[in-house]
Structure formats: C-alpha cells, structure tokens
Design a protein around this motif. Structure first.
Motif, mmCIF file in Angstrom:
data_model
loop_
_atom_site.group_PDB
_atom_site.id
_atom_site.type_symbol
_atom_site.label_atom_id
_atom_site.label_comp_id
_atom_site.label_asym_id
_atom_site.label_seq_id
_atom_site.Cartn_x
_atom_site.Cartn_y
_atom_site.Cartn_z
ATOM 1 N N ARG A 15 -9.161 -8.424 60.791
ATOM 2 C CA ARG A 15 -7.912 -7.613 60.943
ATOM 3 C C ARG A 15 -6.540 -8.570 61.078
ATOM 4 O O ARG A 15 -5.494 -8.518 60.728
ATOM 5 C CB ARG A 15 -7.859 -6.490 61.972
ATOM 6 N N GLN A 16 -6.764 -9.504 61.990
ATOM 7 C CA GLN A 16 -5.899 -10.609 62.441
ATOM 8 C C GLN A 16 -5.383 -11.295 61.326
ATOM 9 O O GLN A 16 -4.147 -11.479 61.288
ATOM 10 C CB GLN A 16 -6.438 -11.402 63.722
ATOM 11 N N LEU A 19 -3.258 -8.980 59.153
ATOM 12 C CA LEU A 19 -1.711 -8.832 59.549
ATOM 13 C C LEU A 19 -0.784 -10.057 59.008
ATOM 14 O O LEU A 19 0.427 -9.838 59.155
ATOM 15 C CB LEU A 19 -1.861 -8.894 61.002
ATOM 16 N N ARG A 126 -5.839 0.131 67.352
ATOM 17 C CA ARG A 126 -6.719 -1.157 67.139
ATOM 18 C C ARG A 126 -5.848 -2.484 67.009
ATOM 19 O O ARG A 126 -6.323 -3.527 67.407
ATOM 20 C CB ARG A 126 -7.384 -0.816 65.775
ATOM 21 N N ASP A 127 -4.834 -2.245 66.209
ATOM 22 C CA ASP A 127 -3.954 -3.445 66.059
ATOM 23 C C ASP A 127 -3.304 -3.986 67.381
ATOM 24 O O ASP A 127 -2.994 -5.127 67.407
ATOM 25 C CB ASP A 127 -2.958 -3.185 64.846
ATOM 26 N N ALA A 130 -5.633 -6.100 68.611
ATOM 27 C CA ALA A 130 -5.858 -7.412 67.779
ATOM 28 C C ALA A 130 -4.724 -8.322 68.017
ATOM 29 O O ALA A 130 -4.843 -9.569 68.229
ATOM 30 C CB ALA A 130 -5.734 -6.815 66.270
ATOM 31 N N SER A 287 4.725 -7.927 68.777
ATOM 32 C CA SER A 287 3.789 -9.087 68.531
ATOM 33 C C SER A 287 4.075 -10.176 69.247
ATOM 34 O O SER A 287 3.105 -11.296 69.310
ATOM 35 C CB SER A 287 3.788 -9.410 66.819
ATOM 36 N N MET A 297 4.875 -1.804 61.373
ATOM 37 C CA MET A 297 3.336 -1.910 60.898
ATOM 38 C C MET A 297 3.657 -1.285 59.250
ATOM 39 O O MET A 297 3.793 0.143 59.261
ATOM 40 C CB MET A 297 2.499 -0.988 61.632
ATOM 41 N N TYR A 300 -0.024 1.102 57.177
ATOM 42 C CA TYR A 300 -0.550 2.468 57.435
ATOM 43 C C TYR A 300 -0.086 3.183 56.483
ATOM 44 O O TYR A 300 0.441 3.034 55.505
ATOM 45 C CB TYR A 300 0.021 2.789 59.022
#
Length: 515
Positions: A15-16, A19, A126-127, A130, A287, A297, A300
């Motif tokens: 996931r990283q 992003l 989750r993010d 992350a 971030s 984000m 999504y």
C-alpha cells in the motif's frame, strides 16, 4: 523481528508503494473513482433518474446532477432507513451515522454502506498507519495495544432494519474481530453512551496495559488521559505507558490542545498525526510530521468537487431553493481545477449514496502535486456579520500566537458578533476557557486582535481606526463551562464538538447564561 516489522512487510509495504500514485497522478485517480461510482450505482433509483449509464465525462456529471445538502437527500435517506433498497446506493444500507442536526431536524443520519466502511473509513485507518510507518520505520506500534475512543450506538427500533450510532461506534461495531485483540478498552466499554462512566472504565481498563498508540478527538482523549493520570498518581503519561509513541487525532483542530499534550507527554519521540475522518467519509491524512497540511486521499470511494468561498452566498441560495425552482448553480471545480491558497467548500460523491453533497467543511490547498490541504473552517462556522470573513483557521492561528506571546493555554472557545447598536459600533465577542490564564487578559486580547488583522485583510479593513468594528472582547469562561454545556445538550463524548465561530449569537448566549 517485532510484530510491527512483520506487519509492515506483509500488510503495509504494498500500500505504501500505491500511495506514491498520489504524486503526478491525482487527476487520473479521481477520474477512475467517478467512473467506478457511476457504474456501481447505475441501476439504483438515482442512477436511473440521472442516467448514470450515459455519463462518460466529468462535465456531463456536473451539468446533469444538482448540488445537494442533507435536506435535499433526506426523503431518500428516510426511505433507505425504512428498509428501501437500491435508492441512493445499491442494495440495502443498514448503518447510519448520527450527526449534528439541520435547521429542521435535531439529527442527521448519514448512510454508511458496506463499501463505504471498507473503501473509505477502514481504508483511512489502514493508510494512517501505513503513512506513520513510512515516517517511522523503527516503530513498535503493533507490539502493544491501541487505545481507541468510541461513541455509542443503538438499534433504531422506530425505523425498520436500520441501526444508528456515532461513526466511531459503527467502526468499532463492524471492525474485524482480529483488531479487537490489539485494541483497548473492551468493546462493551467503548460503546457506552454515558461518557463520564465510560471515561472511568477506560482509565481503569487501560491503566496497566502496554498502550503504544491512541486515537480519538483531542478534547475527549485529553479528558480520559487526565483521569488515567489521577488514578496512576504519576506526573507524566510515559510513566504509565512507556512505549506510547503516537496519537492519531482528528475531529477538531489540535492547536488549542497541543501544549497540554506536550506537558502531559514529555518524551521526545512522541508523534502526532492528524486525520480527517467525518461521518460522511475519510478524506485526509497528515503525511509529513513537519507540515500540518494533509494529503487528500484520492483513490477511496470519494469523488471531490469544490465551490470557491467567494460563491458561498450563491451556494447557500441554491441549496435553500426548492428543486423545482433552483437558481443558477455556483461555480464548481473538480480537483484538477483548484488553486493553492484559495478557500473552497468541499463537495463529495461517495459509495454511501451522497451525490454532489456539500459536506459543510471548507478547505484550502497548500499543494497540488500532491494534493495537500488544511481544513480552514465550516461553511456555517465563520463570522461575516460585517464583511470581515473570519474563518476558523484565522482563529486558530490568532489564538496560537496569543498563547505563545503570553504563556496562556486555551482549552475551549467560541466567538460570535455583537451587532451594531445605536452608535453604529460592533465587535466580536470571544468566550474562552483557559487551561492556563494569561496574566493580563487585555494584553492577550490585543495580541489576538492584531494577529487577526495581520492574517485577514478583510478583518483588518473593518477594524481600520475602530470606525465600525471595535477591538474584540474576551469573556473568561469558568472551568468546565463547555463540558457542562455539551452535557446539558446530551453531546458529551463521541464526535461532538464546540462550534468555534458563529454568525449568530445562539450558542454564545446559551453559554453566557451558564457562565
């Protein structure tokens, strides 16, 4: 190898990498989201009403669909709550997040579909982790417990088939059972409706746990942590939880609370990460720990649009008009049309069935590659009684500066206009509850007033030579005033918050009476 490092490799690393697409590919991500939302909802009532299957580009979407607020979607949402299927979103939506009300109703009930839970709210959680792990590769966050504050929920037996609760309670109720192995307090405690009882139980249940991370609204979390300190008899929180490393916070601005947290948690390696999670969706994550702005984000189940604040009156007139007599729409721009430094009212379309929905928050972009922003206020939480256009971000900056200059600490506040008297004079009135009072309240007021003039040219113009807008007035609130006010209104805990700025005197008059 720690549990955290294993989780990083197995769950978060991919996931990283994904992003990174937020850099250079933001517009593409949003185009795909819009296509996906329209495709999945094309066989719903609203999809057939506006021929979603024939919409293939943003311009058609913006032209064909009206802008909406809760009032304009309420009839459809009420039908959904009574068990109706395929109305604003496909299938049957079982959960509804209870939010503060509108002019006509005490509460709003925001649909929370299964897709919305997974592709917005849980994706945001989750993010958040992350991104935190990207910034802190030596973290041991999963080697202990997560303290997560929850609201309360209840089955709404008056409306067949639907369940209602604070968003945080809905998230706890539907979370993967494995997550309950690493979180505290017990689920039954987290879902208690009486915040004062819940605070006591949370403190008791977490006192001897290895808490590594905490998540919640800063004001309510602070209340819990202070009770933990009272029970422990310790001076600093790291003496109770030595492995505490991060606070994921959101819901209200952190600025008024930062100093109190830094006094409570003195360890140099404590981290803070802001998130933007509302009943309507999860929208942003801080971030960069050195930059207060958040990453929007973009992949999504949320498609974003923005109305320039200069067209706010036009937007409000449009929303207030009946569907049969709508005036011309205000200017609306997609993500790729925004400009850095401008204030916008945010409009969302989501997999919970909110289509072109004016959420009520205002944002200001600090970057467009990647798209990063700050929450600048609310479309209804501002003071513009005399053309001064004072927004919440101005208030937060002004108070932070006044506290820095005087050593004061602000716990809670609200402000409203004092309208013109027979002499044509008017002013802003601030009601402030201090955690640490300034030695000279008049000096604090002057510093705040000067800073507001420095950062807001409209306020400065109205304050020119005290001709119309007089120097602001500060009234000191007794300790616990805002807590008492929220309790009186049945709004302790959860995601309830104090309205910071208001263009009317409704809230401040209630508070002054209690004061």
């Amino acid at each position: 190898m720690s549990i955290t490092s294993i989780a990083q490799k197995l769950y978060f690393a991919r996931r990283q990498n994904e992003l990174q697409k937020h850099i250079n590919h933001g517009a593409d991500l949003q185009q795909k989201v819009l296509e996906s939302l329209l495709c999945r909802a094309d066989d719903t009532e609203i999809g057939r009403r506006y021929a979603f299957s024939s919409i293939h580009k943003y311009e058609t979407f913006a032209q064909d669909l009206p802008l909406n607020d809760y009032e304009s979607l309420k009839q459809d949402i009420d039908r959904m709550r009574r068990g109706g299927e395929d109305i604003l979103w496909r299938g049957k939506v079982r959960w509804y997040a209870k939010s503060s009300g509108t002019t006509n109703d005490k509460s709003k009930f925001i649909p929370v579909s299964k897709e919305g839970l997974q592709q917005m709210h849980y994706a945001g959680g989750r993010d958040s982790v992350a991104i935190y792990l990207m910034n802190n590769p030596n973290s041991r966050i999963f080697d202990g417990r997560a303290l997560i504050l929850g609201g309360s929920h209840q089955a709404n037996y008056n409306v067949e088939g639907s369940l209602v609760g604070d968003l945080s309670a809905i998230l706890i109720e539907n979370i993967n059972p494995l997550a309950n192995m690493v979180r505290v307090p017990k689920k039954q405690t987290a879902l208690l409706s009486d915040f004062e009882v819940k605070r006591e139980r949370i403190a008791m249940e977490t006192l001897n746990k290895n808490v590594t991370n905490i998540s919640g609204v800063p004001s309510w979390m602070l209340s819990v942590l202070l009770r933990v300190m009272e029970l422990s008899g310790k001076q600093h929180l790291e003496e109770v939880w030595p492995n505490l490393e991060v606070f994921f916070h959101g819901g209200i601005a952190f600025t008024p609370y930062r100093k109190q947290y830094e006094q409570l948690i003195t360890k140099s390696d404590m981290h803070y990460e802001e998130t933007y999670n509302a009943s309507e969706g999860f929208f942003g994550i801080q971030s960069d720990p050195n930059d207060k702005s958040m990453l929007l984000m973009l992949d999504y189940d949320v498609f974003y649009e923005f109305v320039p604040m200069s067209e706010l009156d036009k937007l409000n007139a449009y929303l207030a008009a009946p569907m049969s007599a709508k005036p011309e729409k205000p200017t609306v721009v997609p993500l790729w049309g925004v400009e850095v430094g401008k204030n916008y009212a945010m409009v969302i379309s989501t997999s919970c069935g909110l289509w072109r929905y004016v959420i009520g928050d205002t944002v200001q972009f600090t970057s467009t590659n990647p798209y990063k922003f700050i929450i600048s206020g609310r479309t209804k939480h501002f003071i513009n009684a005399f053309g001064e256009e004072l927004i919440v971000d101005n208030a937060e900056q002004g108070l932070a500066h006044a506290c820095l200059e005087t050593g004061a600490e602000v716990l809670e506040y609200t402000a409203a206009p004092v309208f013109m008297g027979d002499d044509g004079k008017c002013r802003h009135q601030w009601l402030i509850e201090f955690a640490r009072e300034p030695e000279d309240l008049d000096r604090f007021a002057r510093i705040l007033d000067d800073k507001l003039q420095e950062i807001n040219s409209d306020y400065e113009a109205k304050r020119f030579k005290d001709i119309t807008l007089q120097p602001l007035e500060i009234i000191k609130a007794r300790q616990g005033l805002f807590h008492s006010w929220l309790k009186q209104r049945g709004k302790l805990g959860g995601q309830h918050k104090v309205p910071r700025l208001s263009n009317t005197r409704e809230h401040i008059e209630q508070l002054l009476k209690l004061n």
